[in-house]
Design an enzyme around this catalytic site. Structure first.
Site, short mmCIF file in Angstrom:
data_model
loop_
_atom_site.label_atom_id
_atom_site.label_comp_id
_atom_site.label_asym_id
_atom_site.label_seq_id
_atom_site.Cartn_x
_atom_site.Cartn_y
_atom_site.Cartn_z
CD GLU A 169 86.04 60.08 -64.39
OE1 GLU A 169 87.28 60.16 -64.27
OE2 GLU A 169 85.34 61.00 -64.86
CG PHE A 183 83.96 68.75 -53.51
CD1 PHE A 183 83.25 68.66 -54.70
CD2 PHE A 183 85.30 69.10 -53.55
CE1 PHE A 183 83.87 68.93 -55.91
CE2 PHE A 183 85.93 69.37 -54.77
CZ PHE A 183 85.21 69.28 -55.94
#
Ligand code: IMP
Ligand code: MG
Length: 172
Positions: A95, A149
């Site tokens: 992932e 982010f």
């Protein structure tokens, strides 16, 4: 227009993925089913499997996680399930990033319940500051980042930027 500040360039990512593959190659001496998580995990999955030396099969899932915020006991909706049966197989989930930890803790549980011989997790990035499921074990981590982010190398902001060859931070 926003610009992207590079955090890890292509070369740095490539070097780290090779190191992770070496580690994984040492840990397994049996065939592995690599399960990439769509869409973000695709770049890391493909780069990693090219460096693995044991017999590898590949599959992909696309999931959304629901429910009970801080526990690993919510449920997963499979928008795309795997095609192969995991029972008796060594599963390596790949992932892009672990954030709250919900997706990966639930995925691990699902594969364990379906009789996988072992389940391990490899992520390119770990953002531990935002973890909600505290006990998710991640066997292989590329880089640990602060609470920011990031985009690129599969990671998106509103579906944009996935194709960037580096990992960066969006600056307004
Ligand atoms: P979680 O660990 O279940 O919260 O899920 C992690 C997912 O959230 C990842 O697969 C990403 O799709 C997304 N995500 C978390 N942090 C970021 C980020 O910094 N940039 C882009 N996507 C992120
Ligand atoms: Mg994702």
């Amino acid at each position: 227009m926003s610009s992207i500040k590079i955090l890890y360039d292509e070369e740095t990512i490539d070097r780290r993925v090779r190191e992770m593959a070496e580690e994984i190659n040492k840990d397994y001496d049996e065939p592995v089913l690599v399960v990439g998580v769509l869409k973000g995990g695709v770049f890391f999955t493909c780069d990693l499997v090219k460096r693995l030396t044991m017999p590898v099969t590949m599959d992909f899932v696309s999931v959304s996680s629901y429910g009970s915020g801080t526990k690993s006991t919510g449920f997963l909706k499979f928008k795309k399930d795997i095609d192969e049966d995991v029972s008796g197989k060594h599963v390596l989930i790949t992932e892009d990033i672990i954030d709250s930890g919900r997706t990966l803790s639930m995925l691990r549980k699902v594969f364990e319940e379906h009789g996988a011989k072992s389940v391990r997790i490899a992520v390119m990035l770990d953002k531990p500051a935002r973890r909600e499921v505290k006990d998710v074990k991640v066997e292989y981590t590329g880089f640990t980042i602060p609470d920011m982010f990031v985009v690129g190398y599969g990671l998106d902001f509103d579906q944009q930027y996935r194709n960037l060859p580096y990992i960066g931070v969006v600056e307004e």
